[in-house]
Scaffold this active site. Structure first.
Site, mmCIF file in Angstrom:
data_model
loop_
_atom_site.group_PDB
_atom_site.id
_atom_site.type_symbol
_atom_site.label_atom_id
_atom_site.label_comp_id
_atom_site.label_asym_id
_atom_site.label_seq_id
_atom_site.Cartn_x
_atom_site.Cartn_y
_atom_site.Cartn_z
ATOM 1 N N HIS A 173 38.573 34.161 41.125
ATOM 2 C CA HIS A 173 39.247 34.019 39.742
ATOM 3 C C HIS A 173 38.532 33.579 38.654
ATOM 4 C CE1 HIS A 173 42.880 34.738 41.959
ATOM 5 N NE2 HIS A 173 42.766 33.729 42.698
ATOM 6 N N ASP A 208 41.416 39.895 48.696
ATOM 7 C CA ASP A 208 42.110 38.644 48.540
ATOM 8 C C ASP A 208 43.620 38.998 48.401
ATOM 9 O OD1 ASP A 208 41.734 35.331 48.514
ATOM 10 O OD2 ASP A 208 43.283 36.234 47.322
ATOM 11 N N HIS A 210 45.361 37.732 46.339
ATOM 12 C CA HIS A 210 45.756 37.290 44.877
ATOM 13 C C HIS A 210 44.540 38.515 43.981
ATOM 14 C CE1 HIS A 210 46.856 33.627 46.597
ATOM 15 N NE2 HIS A 210 47.706 33.696 45.844
#
Ligand SMILES: [Zn+2]
Length: 354
Positions: A173, A208, A210
């Site tokens: 992220h 992942d 996300h």
């Protein structure tokens, strides 16, 4: 295959912030025990003990991150003490941004020539949410994780065909200029950039649950890096602002990004269909190295992921990626069910050898 590890340092444990009396608050799920759980699973599966990475310094991190982000993470605690916001005697100090310089600051008023940055303004400027708390041990943890990714990428440069960075905190992220989502430095991007600089075409396949928003942003205008991500639909899942299917790459790198958002409850069959699409695209791109940000928060029993994958999905995903016949660098990202993350990571790695 060599595994380079960074335990995240005991001094970086967001789990200590989960303090509700009921114990039900699981916002800071990126807890220190994750490392031991994963390392145990990997050891049980027979992989060799993880190695400490050599220290390659800041340069490979600064290749994908702004100097201001790196400086903010590195000096946060010491500055907070200097600015009277934390006490040197309080080892439990934690810094979480409270404010963010949203559009009102720059659009309506314009920049203030007399602005004086503080630790709080720098944290707000270099974070996109409140989920990357900074503790006394955070710099060492984030720096160590990046070093493990660098060492693993160097193994591929040296001609090995598999390597892993078994790390926390995770990285996918983290954007060029902003931390967020439990991430500080983008370990996968650090490894991918090192491989790119070695002259290889690089594909990043983020599995992942996300969206890998940081990796997407870092390589948005980089035509020799293809970024692909299979993840929960951002119209109702974190990270909300990125991960939509129409994000296909910047002007300098059209069609260099593939997002495959999937609904809540995605099972092994639906996931495999999306994975095959991503693998076709990667095959056509002709990569010479593949970086896999590996999250096992796609598992049905994960406390925050809302996919419905079975344990048997992980060796199959690993084997499908392995079938591309290209060297693979794995970086550890999410996965929060402490009882199963170790075996799922290990089963993915085992699949990578089929
Ligand atoms: Zn995740």
């Amino acid at each position: 295959m060599r595994i380079f590890a960074s335990s995240g340092a005991p001094g970086h444990d967001p789990g200590q912030l989960n303090r509700t009396a009921s114990g039900s608050d699981n916002y800071y799920v990126e807890v220190a025990q994750r490392f031991d759980a994963i390392a145990a699973g990997v050891a049980e599966a027979g992989f060799a003990d993880p190695l400490d990475p050599p220290d390659e310094g800041l340069r490979p991190i600064l290749a994908v991150h702004s100097a201001n982000l790196v400086r903010t993470v590195r000096t946060a605690i010491e500055r907070a003490i200097k600015e009277g916001e934390a006490s040197a005697e309080n080892p439990g100090a934690v810094l979480i941004p409270e404010t963010f310089p949203i559009k009102a600051r720059s659009a309506a008023q314009g920049p203030n020539p007399g602005f004086e940055p503080s630790i709080w303004s720098d944290l707000g400027t270099h974070s996109f949410d409140t989920s990357s708390p900074i503790f006394g041990g955070t710099w060492a943890a984030a720096y160590g994780a990046a070093q493990a990714a660098i060492a693993a990428a160097n193994d591929l440069v040296d001609g090995r065909d598999r390597a892993m960075a078994l790390v926390r905190p995770p990285g996918h992220h983290a954007m060029r200029d902003a931390m967020g989502g439990f991430c500080y430095f983008n370990n996968a991007a650090v490894g991918a950039e090192l491989l790119r600089k070695s002259g290889r075409r690089v594909a990043v396949l983020d599995v992942d649950v996300h969206h890998g928003n940081g990796t997407q942003e870092i390589f948005w205008n980089t035509p020799d890096v293809l970024t692909a991500s299979i993840h929960m639909n951002p119209s109702y899942e974190y990270p909300y602002y990125w991960g939509f299917a129409n994000e296909t790459g910047g002007e300098a790198a059209p069609d260099s990004n593939l997002n495959l958002p999937l609904p809540v409850g995605t099972d092994d069959t639906a996931y495999r269909a999306a994975l095959d699409l991503a693998l076709d695209r990667i095959r056509n791109f002709g990569p010479e190295a593949i970086v896999v940000p590996l999250g096992v928060d796609t598992y049905a029993g994960d406390p925050i992921g809302r996919f419905d994958l079975s344990s048997d999905a992980y060796p199959r995903i690993g084997a499908a990626i392995s079938a591309l016949g290209v060297p693979i660098l794995v970086t550890q990202e999410g996965g929060y069910d402490l009882a199963t993350i170790g075996s799922h990571v290990a089963r993915f790695l085992t699949g990578c050898f089929e």
